[in-house]
Write an enzyme that holds these catalytic residues in place. Structure first.
Site, PDB file in Angstrom:
ATOM      1  N   TYR A  62      -4.931   7.994  -6.672  1.00  0.00           N
ATOM      2  CA  TYR A  62      -3.928   7.129  -5.993  1.00  0.00           C
ATOM      3  C   TYR A  62      -4.193   6.572  -4.815  1.00  0.00           C
ATOM      4  CZ  TYR A  62       0.632   5.271  -4.551  1.00  0.00           C
ATOM      5  OH  TYR A  62       1.794   4.479  -4.159  1.00  0.00           O
TER       6      TYR A  62
ATOM      7  N   SER B  49       0.901  -1.050  -0.096  1.00  0.00           N
ATOM      8  CA  SER B  49       0.053   0.068   0.064  1.00  0.00           C
ATOM      9  C   SER B  49       0.870   1.152   0.168  1.00  0.00           C
ATOM     10  CB  SER B  49      -0.769   0.028   1.244  1.00  0.00           C
ATOM     11  OG  SER B  49      -1.582   1.187   1.384  1.00  0.00           O
TER      12      SER B  49
HETATM   13  N1  LIG Z   1       7.813   5.200  -4.833  1.00  0.00           N
HETATM   14  C1  LIG Z   1       6.947   5.643  -3.707  1.00  0.00           C
HETATM   15  O1  LIG Z   1       7.368   6.518  -3.091  1.00  0.00           O
HETATM   16  C2  LIG Z   1       6.131   4.825  -3.090  1.00  0.00           C
HETATM   17  C3  LIG Z   1       5.476   4.975  -1.900  1.00  0.00           C
HETATM   18  C4  LIG Z   1       4.625   4.194  -1.332  1.00  0.00           C
HETATM   19  C5  LIG Z   1       3.943   2.998  -2.014  1.00  0.00           C
HETATM   20  N2  LIG Z   1       4.800   2.558  -3.151  1.00  0.00           N
HETATM   21  C6  LIG Z   1       4.101   1.615  -3.977  1.00  0.00           C
HETATM   22  O2  LIG Z   1       5.106   0.725  -4.097  1.00  0.00           O
HETATM   23  C7  LIG Z   1       4.700  -0.133  -5.240  1.00  0.00           C
HETATM   24  C8  LIG Z   1       5.921  -0.295  -6.264  1.00  0.00           C
HETATM   25  O3  LIG Z   1       6.278   1.102  -6.844  1.00  0.00           O
HETATM   26  P1  LIG Z   1       7.840   1.807  -7.064  1.00  0.00           P
HETATM   27  O4  LIG Z   1       7.944   3.047  -6.366  1.00  0.00           O
HETATM   28  O5  LIG Z   1       8.696   0.567  -6.937  1.00  0.00           O
HETATM   29  O6  LIG Z   1       7.538   1.973  -8.667  1.00  0.00           O
HETATM   30  P2  LIG Z   1       8.126   1.521 -10.141  1.00  0.00           P
HETATM   31  O7  LIG Z   1       9.404   1.741  -9.906  1.00  0.00           O
HETATM   32  O8  LIG Z   1       7.537   2.774 -11.082  1.00  0.00           O
HETATM   33  O9  LIG Z   1       7.572   0.221 -10.113  1.00  0.00           O
HETATM   34  C9  LIG Z   1       6.127  -0.110 -10.570  1.00  0.00           C
HETATM   35  C10 LIG Z   1       5.981  -1.432 -11.082  1.00  0.00           C
HETATM   36  O10 LIG Z   1       4.665  -1.792 -10.978  1.00  0.00           O
HETATM   37  C11 LIG Z   1       4.556  -2.463 -12.676  1.00  0.00           C
HETATM   38  N3  LIG Z   1       3.223  -2.191 -13.293  1.00  0.00           N
HETATM   39  C12 LIG Z   1       2.770  -1.010 -13.576  1.00  0.00           C
HETATM   40  N4  LIG Z   1       1.474  -1.598 -14.043  1.00  0.00           N
HETATM   41  C13 LIG Z   1       1.394  -2.954 -14.253  1.00  0.00           C
HETATM   42  C14 LIG Z   1       0.525  -3.911 -14.529  1.00  0.00           C
HETATM   43  N5  LIG Z   1      -0.444  -3.545 -15.277  1.00  0.00           N
HETATM   44  N6  LIG Z   1       0.866  -5.247 -14.382  1.00  0.00           N
HETATM   45  C15 LIG Z   1       2.094  -5.636 -13.954  1.00  0.00           C
HETATM   46  N7  LIG Z   1       2.991  -4.710 -13.301  1.00  0.00           N
HETATM   47  C16 LIG Z   1       2.608  -3.504 -13.701  1.00  0.00           C
HETATM   48  C17 LIG Z   1       5.944  -1.599 -13.326  1.00  0.00           C
HETATM   49  O11 LIG Z   1       6.002  -2.349 -14.379  1.00  0.00           O
HETATM   50  P3  LIG Z   1       6.619  -1.746 -16.104  1.00  0.00           P
HETATM   51  O12 LIG Z   1       8.101  -1.434 -15.824  1.00  0.00           O
HETATM   52  O13 LIG Z   1       6.312  -2.622 -16.851  1.00  0.00           O
HETATM   53  O14 LIG Z   1       5.536  -0.591 -16.043  1.00  0.00           O
HETATM   54  C18 LIG Z   1       6.878  -1.646 -12.263  1.00  0.00           C
HETATM   55  O15 LIG Z   1       7.618  -2.800 -12.414  1.00  0.00           O
HETATM   56  C19 LIG Z   1       3.513   0.441  -5.995  1.00  0.00           C
HETATM   57  O16 LIG Z   1       2.488  -0.226  -5.438  1.00  0.00           O
HETATM   58  C20 LIG Z   1       3.444   1.933  -5.192  1.00  0.00           C
HETATM   59  O17 LIG Z   1       2.209   2.275  -5.077  1.00  0.00           O
HETATM   60  C21 LIG Z   1       5.699   3.576  -3.865  1.00  0.00           C
END
Ligand SMILES: NC(=O)c1ccc[n+]([C@@H]2O[C@H](COP(=O)([O-])OP(=O)(O)OC[C@H]3O[C@@H](n4cnc5c(N)ncnc54)[C@H](OP(=O)(O)O)[C@@H]3O)[C@@H](O)[C@H]2O)c1
Length: 291
Positions: free
Chosen positions: A152, A138
Site C-alpha cells: 500500500y 495519498s
Molecule cells: N481510510 C483511511 O484510513 C485512509 C487513510 C489515508 C488515506 N486513505 C485513502 O483515501 C482514499 C479513499 O479511501 P476510503 O477510506 O474512503 O476507502 P473506501 O471507503 O474503501 O473507498 C474506496 C473507494 O475506492 C473505490 N475503488 C476501488 N477500486 C476502484 C477502481 N478500480 N476504480 C474505481 N474506484 C475504485 C471503491 O469503490 P467500490 O465500492 O466500487 O469498491 C470506493 O469507492 C483511498 O485512496 C485511501 O488510500 C484512506
C-alpha cells in the site's frame, strides 16, 4: 482565503461510492459544483444521485470507462470548465512484502497509482484550459511505510513522487497539483483491509506463519485501537474542498494529528530511531505468549 465556487464548474471525484470519496462528492456539491462522482455499481449510483451529483460508471483501471468519462467532460452540454479532478479511489492492503503475491502487487498498483495517472492524462487538457486542480489522495503511508504496509505504502510513495513531478511540469500552465495525506479515517477501508489480510494470512506457509502471524495480529489490533482517534470521512472531505477552493493552496495537506506527527517524525528522525519508536508502539499489541 477561498475562491467562490462557480455554479457552472465541474468537479470529478473517483471512488465516490463510499468513505472519503462519497463525503467529498457531497461536500463539493454542497459548495455549488456539479460533481461527476465515479462509482462501479448501479446501486451506488442510485445512492449517490442528488442535486449537484451526477454518478458516472468509472472503474479507473478500465480505459473504456475513462474514455466515456472524458467524452462526458469534453462534450459537456453546457461547456462547463473543470475545476478539480480528485483522484481518491484506492484499495487497502496490510500484508508483509514476502507474502503478497506478485500479481496482486501489480493489481494494487493498477488501482492506486496507474488508475490515477490514466485519469490525470485523460483530463489534463481540460484542466489546463480551466486552470483547474488535480487533488491526489495519498496517505500518511505515502510518507512512512510501517511493517505490513509495504504494498500500500509503495503505491502511495509513488503517487507522492508522481504528484511532485506533475506539479513542477504543469505549474506554468496554471494547473495546481495538491496532495492530501490523511492518517487514520473511519471508513469501509479498514474492514476491507482486514478481510484481505485474513485471506492472505490463510495462504501463508507454516514458516511464513511463524514469521508474521504475531506481526499481522499486532498491526490489526493497533489499527482497531486507533479507530476512536481517527478522523471522519467528512473531516477529510473538508480538507479536500479546501484544496479545491483555496486561492493559494498548499502543495500538501495532512489530515489528523497522527498524520501530522508521523510525517514530522519521519522528516526529522534518523531511520534507526523511527524504527525503534514504531516497534515500541506496536509491541503491546502482539499476542501474549501462550494466549
Ligand atoms: N481510510 C483511511 O484510513 C485512509 C487513510 C489515508 C488515506 N486513505 C485513502 O483515501 C482514499 C479513499 O479511501 P476510503 O477510506 O474512503 O476507502 P473506501 O471507503 O474503501 O473507498 C474506496 C473507494 O475506492 C473505490 N475503488 C476501488 N477500486 C476502484 C477502481 N478500480 N476504480 C474505481 N474506484 C475504485 C471503491 O469503490 P467500490 O465500492 O466500487 O469498491 C470506493 O469507492 C483511498 O485512496 C485511501 O488510500 C484512506
Amino acid at each position: 482565503m477561498t475562491m467562490s465556487p462557480h455554479p457552472e464548474e465541474l468537479a470529478i471525484v473517483t471512488g465516490a461510492s463510499s468513505g472519503i470519496g462519497a463525503a467529498t462528492a457531497r461536500e463539493l456539491a454542497r459548495l455549488g459544483f456539479h460533481v461527476l462522482a465515479g462509482v462501479r455499481r448501479n446501486q451506488d449510483a442510485d445512492a449517490m444521485r442528488e442535486p449537484g451529483i451526477e454518478p458516472v460508471m468509472l472503474d479507473i483501471t478500465d480505459p473504456n470507462h475513462i474514455q466515456t468519462l472524458a467524452d462526458r467532460v469534453y462534450g459537456d452540454p453546457r461547456g462547463r470548465a473543470v475545476r478539480a479532478l480528485v483522484n481518491n479511489a484506492g484499495i487497502p492492503v496490510n500484508v508483509p512484502v514476502e507474502v503478497y503475491p506478485l500479481d496482486a502487487w501489480r493489481r494494487l498498483f493498477e488501482v492506486n497509482l496507474f488508475g490515477h495517472v490514466a485519469m490525470t492524462q485523460a483530463l489534463l487538457p481540460a484542466l489546463v484550459r480551466s486552470k483547474g486542480r488535480v487533488v491526489n489522495i495519498s496517505s500518511v503511508g505515502g510518507k512512512v511505510a510501517m511493517a505490513t504496509y509495504g504494498p500500500y505504502a509503495g503505491t502511495k510513495f509513488a503517487l507522492e513522487a508522481v504528484s511532485d513531478a506533475l506539479r513542477r511540469e504543469i505549474a506554468p500552465s496554471g494547473v495546481r497539483v495538491i496532495v492530501v495525506e490523511p492518517g487514520g479515517v473511519r471508513t469501509d477501508m479498514l474492514g476491507r483491509a482486514s478481510t484481505i489480510a485474513r485471506e492472505l494470512a490463510a495462504t501463508m506457509t507454516p514458516e511464513q506463519g511463524r514469521r508474521y502471524d504475531g506481526l499481522m495480529h499486532a498491526v490489526a489490533a493497533q489499527t482497531a485501537s486507533a479507530i476512536e482517534w481517527s478522523q471522519t470521512a467528512e473531516a477529510v472531505a473538508e480538507v479536500i474542498a479546501k484544496a479545491v477552493m483555496a486561492r493559494s493552496p498548499r502543495t500538501r495537506y495532512t489530515v489528523g494529528r497522527d498524520a501530522a506527527l508521523v510525517t514530522f517524525l519521519a522528516r526529522v528522525l534518523p531511520d534507526w530511531l523511527l524504527d525503534r519508536i514504531v516497534a515500541t508502539a506496536l509491541r503491546p499489541h502482539f499476542p501474549k505468549a501462550g494466549a
